[in-house]
Design an enzyme around this catalytic site. Structure first.
Site, PDB file in Angstrom:
ATOM      1  N   CYS A   1       0.800  -1.220   0.000  1.00 29.46           N
ATOM      2  CA  CYS A   1       0.000   0.000   0.000  1.00 29.46           C
ATOM      3  C   CYS A   1       0.836   1.274   0.000  1.00 29.46           C
ATOM      4  O   CYS A   1       0.613   2.176  -0.806  1.00 29.46           O
ATOM      5  CB  CYS A   1      -1.000   0.004   1.158  1.00 29.46           C
ATOM      6  SG  CYS A   1      -0.263   0.080   2.811  1.00 29.46           S
TER       7      CYS A   1
ATOM      8  N   HIS B   1      -2.591   1.074   6.933  1.00 31.11           N
ATOM      9  CA  HIS B   1      -2.928   0.935   5.518  1.00 31.11           C
ATOM     10  C   HIS B   1      -3.224   2.317   4.933  1.00 31.11           C
ATOM     11  O   HIS B   1      -3.796   3.171   5.611  1.00 31.11           O
ATOM     12  CB  HIS B   1      -4.161   0.036   5.345  1.00 31.11           C
ATOM     13  CG  HIS B   1      -4.448  -0.303   3.918  1.00 31.11           C
ATOM     14  ND1 HIS B   1      -3.644  -1.135   3.172  1.00 31.11           N
ATOM     15  CD2 HIS B   1      -5.429   0.106   3.091  1.00 31.11           C
ATOM     16  CE1 HIS B   1      -4.138  -1.236   1.943  1.00 31.11           C
ATOM     17  NE2 HIS B   1      -5.213  -0.486   1.866  1.00 31.11           N
TER      18      HIS B   1
ATOM     19  N   HIS C   1      -5.974   1.484  -4.036  1.00 28.93           N
ATOM     20  CA  HIS C   1      -4.935   1.010  -3.128  1.00 28.93           C
ATOM     21  C   HIS C   1      -4.453  -0.375  -3.528  1.00 28.93           C
ATOM     22  O   HIS C   1      -5.051  -1.046  -4.358  1.00 28.93           O
ATOM     23  CB  HIS C   1      -5.468   0.993  -1.695  1.00 28.93           C
ATOM     24  CG  HIS C   1      -6.615   0.040  -1.485  1.00 28.93           C
ATOM     25  ND1 HIS C   1      -6.635  -0.883  -0.479  1.00 28.93           N
ATOM     26  CD2 HIS C   1      -7.788  -0.146  -2.165  1.00 28.93           C
ATOM     27  CE1 HIS C   1      -7.760  -1.584  -0.528  1.00 28.93           C
ATOM     28  NE2 HIS C   1      -8.471  -1.148  -1.540  1.00 28.93           N
TER      29      HIS C   1
END
Length: 183
Positions: free
Chosen positions: A82, A134, A146
């Site tokens: 990510c 994240h 993402h």
């Protein structure tokens, strides 16, 4: 150039809806082009409301849909995690180098409220029982792009789903022409 050519192709494909990044999150599979069409229509909104930099970044991000997740990855050729995905896009699209880890990206950027989100802003989530574990890039209309997790690929999810709402940690804006975003 690749992303500009890819977007019209993306809009004509009949792709399944995107899945969330963990086993306990809901997986929605649909042969409906609805999500892809919505994102395509959002591109005109992005270009109207956001800076040229943000619109270019979102277009480049769309060109990376389907690139596999790879822990520690930061390349479109080998895969992304990510934060590697976010760092890659900022460097490629606006020449801004962000820190490598999601938590450090959160620290190096300006806090904004969720209702202030614009395409190109960063959205952070607690997916590993710790804050800012994240990160993704907001694309508009409550959606973000993402690199979710192992076994998945770069995709688009809706922040309004129960899974993401429960894990939302905050939104950040990368200050352009700032020294805070150095690695």
């Amino acid at each position: 150039m690749r992303s500009i050519l890819f977007l019209p192709l993306l809009l004509t494909l009949n792709l399944p809806a995107w899945s969330s990044p963990s086993e306990d999150s809901p997986t929605v599979v649909s042969n409906d082009r609805g999500l892809v069409s919505q994102i395509g229509s959002q591109m005109s909104v992005v270009k109207d409301k956001a800076s040229d930099h943000a619109a270019g970044m979102v277009e480049q991000a769309m060109g990376l849909l389907g690139v596999p997740y790879r822990r520690g990855g930061n390349s479109e050729n080998t895969g992304f995690d990510c934060s590697g995905f976010v760092r890659h896009l900022y460097e490629k699209s606006v020449g801004q180098i962000l820190p490598r880890r999601a938590v450090d990206q959160a620290r190096a950027t300006e806090v904004i409220e969720r209702d202030e989100l614009k395409p190109g802003d960063l959205v952070f989530f607690n997916t590993m029982r710790r804050a800012f574990s994240h990160v993704g890039i907001y694309v508009g209309d409550g959606k973000f792009i993402h690199a979710p997790r192992a076994g998945k690929a770069v995709n688009i999810d809706d922040m309004r789903s129960a899974y993401w709402q429960k894990r939302f940690n905050g939104a950040r804006r990368v200050p352009m022409n700032s020294d805070n975003a150095n690695p």
